[in-house]
Design a protein around this motif. Sequence first.
Motif, PDB file in Angstrom:
ATOM      1  N   GLY A   1      -4.974   6.733 -13.038  1.00  0.00           N
ATOM      2  CA  GLY A   1      -6.257   6.177 -12.630  1.00  0.00           C
ATOM      3  C   GLY A   1      -6.175   5.062 -11.600  1.00  0.00           C
ATOM      4  N   ASP A   2      -4.962   4.565 -11.316  1.00  0.00           N
ATOM      5  CA  ASP A   2      -4.801   3.508 -10.309  1.00  0.00           C
ATOM      6  C   ASP A   2      -4.908   4.045  -8.884  1.00  0.00           C
ATOM      7  OD1 ASP A   2      -4.366   1.735 -12.389  1.00  0.00           O
ATOM      8  OD2 ASP A   2      -2.186   1.665 -12.108  1.00  0.00           O
ATOM      9  N   TRP A   3      -4.694   5.337  -8.710  1.00  0.00           N
ATOM     10  CA  TRP A   3      -4.713   5.958  -7.384  1.00  0.00           C
ATOM     11  C   TRP A   3      -6.139   6.306  -6.983  1.00  0.00           C
ATOM     12  CZ3 TRP A   3      -0.384   6.599  -4.384  1.00  0.00           C
ATOM     13  CH2 TRP A   3       0.836   6.347  -5.001  1.00  0.00           C
ATOM     14  N   SER A   4      -6.378   6.350  -5.676  1.00  0.00           N
ATOM     15  CA  SER A   4      -7.691   6.769  -5.192  1.00  0.00           C
ATOM     16  C   SER A   4      -7.872   8.261  -5.485  1.00  0.00           C
ATOM     17  CB  SER A   4      -7.800   6.535  -3.678  1.00  0.00           C
ATOM     18  OG  SER A   4      -6.998   7.469  -2.961  1.00  0.00           O
ATOM     19  N   PRO A   5      -9.108   8.728  -5.469  1.00  0.00           N
ATOM     20  CA  PRO A   5      -9.306  10.182  -5.568  1.00  0.00           C
ATOM     21  C   PRO A   5      -8.617  10.856  -4.375  1.00  0.00           C
ATOM     22  CG  PRO A   5     -11.391   9.008  -5.797  1.00  0.00           C
ATOM     23  CD  PRO A   5     -10.364   7.997  -5.387  1.00  0.00           C
ATOM     24  N   LEU A   6      -8.315  12.137  -4.515  1.00  0.00           N
ATOM     25  CA  LEU A   6      -7.712  12.870  -3.402  1.00  0.00           C
ATOM     26  C   LEU A   6      -8.705  12.932  -2.249  1.00  0.00           C
ATOM     27  CD1 LEU A   6      -5.936  15.807  -5.278  1.00  0.00           C
ATOM     28  CD2 LEU A   6      -5.002  13.594  -4.590  1.00  0.00           C
ATOM     29  N   LEU A   7      -8.240  12.531  -1.079  1.00  0.00           N
ATOM     30  CA  LEU A   7      -9.082  12.473   0.111  1.00  0.00           C
ATOM     31  C   LEU A   7      -8.564  13.474   1.133  1.00  0.00           C
ATOM     32  CD1 LEU A   7      -8.986   8.589   0.350  1.00  0.00           C
ATOM     33  CD2 LEU A   7     -10.891   9.966  -0.513  1.00  0.00           C
TER      34      LEU A   7
ATOM     35  N   LYS B   1       0.851  -1.199   0.000  1.00  0.00           N
ATOM     36  CA  LYS B   1       0.000   0.000   0.000  1.00  0.00           C
ATOM     37  C   LYS B   1       0.881   1.241   0.000  1.00  0.00           C
ATOM     38  CE  LYS B   1      -3.379  -2.630   2.510  1.00  0.00           C
ATOM     39  NZ  LYS B   1      -3.966  -2.922   3.807  1.00  0.00           N
ATOM     40  N   HIS B   2       0.643   2.097  -0.968  1.00  0.00           N
ATOM     41  CA  HIS B   2       1.350   3.362  -1.068  1.00  0.00           C
ATOM     42  C   HIS B   2       0.380   4.457  -0.649  1.00  0.00           C
ATOM     43  CE1 HIS B   2       4.442   1.389  -3.483  1.00  0.00           C
ATOM     44  NE2 HIS B   2       3.473   0.889  -4.223  1.00  0.00           N
ATOM     45  N   ILE B   3       0.809   5.331   0.228  1.00  0.00           N
ATOM     46  CA  ILE B   3      -0.025   6.449   0.667  1.00  0.00           C
ATOM     47  C   ILE B   3       0.773   7.729   0.466  1.00  0.00           C
ATOM     48  CG2 ILE B   3      -1.282   7.509   2.578  1.00  0.00           C
ATOM     49  CD1 ILE B   3      -1.505   4.692   3.789  1.00  0.00           C
ATOM     50  N   LEU B   4       0.219   8.627  -0.313  1.00  0.00           N
ATOM     51  CA  LEU B   4       0.821   9.935  -0.503  1.00  0.00           C
ATOM     52  C   LEU B   4       0.030  10.941   0.319  1.00  0.00           C
ATOM     53  CD1 LEU B   4       1.290   9.954  -4.389  1.00  0.00           C
ATOM     54  CD2 LEU B   4       2.996   9.405  -2.632  1.00  0.00           C
ATOM     55  N   ILE B   5       0.713  11.733   1.119  1.00  0.00           N
ATOM     56  CA  ILE B   5       0.066  12.756   1.936  1.00  0.00           C
ATOM     57  C   ILE B   5       0.825  14.061   1.734  1.00  0.00           C
ATOM     58  CG2 ILE B   5      -0.559  13.495   4.270  1.00  0.00           C
ATOM     59  CD1 ILE B   5      -0.659  10.532   5.045  1.00  0.00           C
ATOM     60  N   GLY B   6       0.106  15.116   1.414  1.00  0.00           N
ATOM     61  CA  GLY B   6       0.719  16.428   1.233  1.00  0.00           C
ATOM     62  C   GLY B   6      -0.292  17.386   0.641  1.00  0.00           C
ATOM     63  N   SER B   7       0.224  18.497   0.137  1.00  0.00           N
ATOM     64  CA  SER B   7      -0.667  19.460  -0.504  1.00  0.00           C
ATOM     65  C   SER B   7      -1.249  18.832  -1.772  1.00  0.00           C
ATOM     66  CB  SER B   7       0.104  20.735  -0.850  1.00  0.00           C
ATOM     67  OG  SER B   7       1.028  20.478  -1.899  1.00  0.00           O
ATOM     68  N   THR B   8      -2.344  19.382  -2.225  1.00  0.00           N
ATOM     69  CA  THR B   8      -2.958  18.893  -3.465  1.00  0.00           C
ATOM     70  C   THR B   8      -1.947  18.908  -4.600  1.00  0.00           C
ATOM     71  OG1 THR B   8      -5.136  19.671  -2.765  1.00  0.00           O
ATOM     72  CG2 THR B   8      -4.825  19.291  -5.131  1.00  0.00           C
ATOM     73  N   GLN B   9      -1.169  19.972  -4.686  1.00  0.00           N
ATOM     74  CA  GLN B   9      -0.199  20.109  -5.768  1.00  0.00           C
ATOM     75  C   GLN B   9       0.884  19.039  -5.701  1.00  0.00           C
ATOM     76  OE1 GLN B   9       1.770  23.889  -5.913  1.00  0.00           O
ATOM     77  NE2 GLN B   9       2.748  23.455  -7.872  1.00  0.00           N
TER      78      GLN B   9
ATOM     79  N   THR C   1       3.272  14.105  -7.760  1.00  0.00           N
ATOM     80  CA  THR C   1       3.914  12.811  -7.524  1.00  0.00           C
ATOM     81  C   THR C   1       3.191  11.703  -8.277  1.00  0.00           C
ATOM     82  OG1 THR C   1       4.676  13.559  -5.365  1.00  0.00           O
ATOM     83  CG2 THR C   1       4.638  11.169  -5.751  1.00  0.00           C
ATOM     84  N   ILE C   2       1.880  11.712  -8.266  1.00  0.00           N
ATOM     85  CA  ILE C   2       1.098  10.716  -9.009  1.00  0.00           C
ATOM     86  C   ILE C   2       1.446  10.783 -10.495  1.00  0.00           C
ATOM     87  CG2 ILE C   2      -1.246  10.136  -9.801  1.00  0.00           C
ATOM     88  CD1 ILE C   2      -2.184  10.885  -6.920  1.00  0.00           C
ATOM     89  N   HIS C   3       1.536  11.977 -11.045  1.00  0.00           N
ATOM     90  CA  HIS C   3       1.881  12.126 -12.458  1.00  0.00           C
ATOM     91  C   HIS C   3       3.321  11.692 -12.736  1.00  0.00           C
ATOM     92  CE1 HIS C   3      -1.828  14.588 -12.599  1.00  0.00           C
ATOM     93  NE2 HIS C   3      -1.914  13.997 -13.780  1.00  0.00           N
TER      94      HIS C   3
ATOM     95  N   ASP D   1      -4.811  21.681   5.093  1.00  0.00           N
ATOM     96  CA  ASP D   1      -4.005  21.958   3.906  1.00  0.00           C
ATOM     97  C   ASP D   1      -3.420  20.698   3.278  1.00  0.00           C
ATOM     98  OD1 ASP D   1      -2.365  21.506   6.091  1.00  0.00           O
ATOM     99  OD2 ASP D   1      -0.834  22.953   5.457  1.00  0.00           O
ATOM    100  N   GLU D   2      -3.907  19.529   3.689  1.00  0.00           N
ATOM    101  CA  GLU D   2      -3.380  18.264   3.174  1.00  0.00           C
ATOM    102  C   GLU D   2      -4.474  17.399   2.575  1.00  0.00           C
ATOM    103  OE1 GLU D   2       0.431  17.028   5.911  1.00  0.00           O
ATOM    104  OE2 GLU D   2      -1.523  16.246   6.456  1.00  0.00           O
ATOM    105  N   VAL D   3      -4.049  16.595   1.590  1.00  0.00           N
ATOM    106  CA  VAL D   3      -4.895  15.544   1.025  1.00  0.00           C
ATOM    107  C   VAL D   3      -4.060  14.271   0.990  1.00  0.00           C
ATOM    108  CG1 VAL D   3      -6.309  17.095  -0.393  1.00  0.00           C
ATOM    109  CG2 VAL D   3      -4.222  16.069  -1.350  1.00  0.00           C
TER     110      VAL D   3
END
Length: 92
Positions: free
Chosen positions: A68-74, A42-50, A55-57, A80-82
């Motif tokens: 499209g493999d990643w979940s929507p931004l939560l 499981k990979h979890i990215l946490i930070g600003s929307t930008q 990073t996903i791109h 200030d984080e997603v």
Amino acid sequence: MMPQIQKSAQPKLQQYLGNADFHLNTRNQSPEHQLPHREPIKHILIGSTQVVTSTIHHLHIVGYASVGDWSPLLPTANSDEVMSILIRQILM
């Protein structure tokens, strides 16, 4: 005729195969010839929307995961984080 994949690239490609349904008779094969098992990572990215979107791109560009493999931004508890989550099945 299918193009041949370089031997060094095969293990990397095999790690990321989807849930392919292999019908092989492994009963008479030694353990080293049986298909390896898969484990989730499981990979979890946490930070600003930008930064999360960037990073996903980047991971898409280098061929690790499609956007499209990643979940929507939560949203997280910090305003200030997603976060976004990717679950992969890795061959072991």
